[in-house]
Scaffold this motif. Sequence first.
Motif, PDB file in Angstrom:
ATOM      1  N   LYS A 223      13.076 -28.773  53.793  1.00 38.13           N
ATOM      2  CA  LYS A 223      12.022 -27.756  53.641  1.00 38.13           C
ATOM      3  C   LYS A 223      10.974 -27.878  54.729  1.00 38.13           C
ATOM      4  N   THR A 224      10.626 -29.115  55.102  1.00 37.19           N
ATOM      5  CA  THR A 224       9.621 -29.283  56.148  1.00 37.19           C
ATOM      6  C   THR A 224      10.108 -28.710  57.473  1.00 37.19           C
TER       7      THR A 224
ATOM      8  N   ARG B  23       1.785 -30.225  54.909  1.00 34.70           N
ATOM      9  CA  ARG B  23       1.101 -31.458  54.493  1.00 34.70           C
ATOM     10  C   ARG B  23       1.398 -31.802  53.039  1.00 34.70           C
ATOM     11  N   GLN B  24       1.411 -30.789  52.194  1.00 33.98           N
ATOM     12  CA  GLN B  24       1.686 -31.026  50.777  1.00 33.98           C
ATOM     13  C   GLN B  24       3.106 -31.541  50.560  1.00 33.98           C
TER      14      GLN B  24
ATOM     15  N   ARG C  54      16.186 -35.619  46.326  1.00 34.91           N
ATOM     16  CA  ARG C  54      14.935 -34.847  46.338  1.00 34.91           C
ATOM     17  C   ARG C  54      14.220 -34.999  47.670  1.00 34.91           C
ATOM     18  N   ILE C  55      14.167 -36.243  48.162  1.00 37.35           N
ATOM     19  CA  ILE C  55      13.519 -36.504  49.449  1.00 37.35           C
ATOM     20  C   ILE C  55      14.243 -35.746  50.558  1.00 37.35           C
TER      21      ILE C  55
ATOM     22  N   ILE D  46       6.798 -36.201  49.639  1.00 39.50           N
ATOM     23  CA  ILE D  46       7.860 -37.092  50.120  1.00 39.50           C
ATOM     24  C   ILE D  46       7.390 -38.539  50.074  1.00 39.50           C
ATOM     25  N   ARG D  47       6.156 -38.781  50.522  1.00 42.54           N
ATOM     26  CA  ARG D  47       5.621 -40.154  50.492  1.00 42.54           C
ATOM     27  C   ARG D  47       5.541 -40.686  49.069  1.00 42.54           C
ATOM     28  N   GLU D  48       5.137 -39.832  48.130  1.00 42.53           N
ATOM     29  CA  GLU D  48       5.062 -40.250  46.727  1.00 42.53           C
ATOM     30  C   GLU D  48       6.448 -40.594  46.179  1.00 42.53           C
ATOM     31  N   LEU D  49       7.432 -39.765  46.523  1.00 40.53           N
ATOM     32  CA  LEU D  49       8.792 -40.030  46.051  1.00 40.53           C
ATOM     33  C   LEU D  49       9.367 -41.299  46.674  1.00 40.53           C
ATOM     34  N   LYS D  50       9.051 -41.538  47.954  1.00 41.15           N
ATOM     35  CA  LYS D  50       9.521 -42.764  48.598  1.00 41.15           C
ATOM     36  C   LYS D  50       8.922 -43.994  47.931  1.00 41.15           C
TER      37      LYS D  50
END
Length: 107
Positions: free
Chosen positions: A102-103, A64-65, A95-96, A70-74
Motif C-alpha cells: 500500500k505504501t 505516515r499513518q 499484514r505487514i 507497520i512499525r506497530e505490527l513489527k
Amino acid sequence: MTKGTEGVEKPLDKMTVKELREIAHAIPDLKGIHGMNKQDLLDAVKAHRGIKEEKPKTSSRSLRQIKQHIRELKALKSEIAPEKDRKKSSILRRRISRLKKKTRNVA
C-alpha cells in the motif's frame, strides 16, 4: 462474413499515439497534434468528447499513518517471536507485507 472489430472502437487508454493522432485530426481548433505526447492527446480527445476523468480510489490513510501501523505490527511480531506462535506470526507477516504494498501505491 467474419467477426471482427472493424465497427468497434478500442478504449482510448488502449489506443496507440498514432491512432489518437488520427482522432485528434478530426477535432477542430486543436493545433500541435504531432508535438503532443500520449497523455496530452488523451486529455484533448477526452475533453472534446466530454469524458470525465475518474480518479482512482485512494486509501484514507496517509503514508505516515501506514508506516506507523507497520512499525506497530513489527513490534507485535517481535513480541510474539519468543513464544513461537507460527499462526499469529504469519498473519502479522502478511499484514505487514500488504501494508508495504500500500505504501508503494500511495507514494
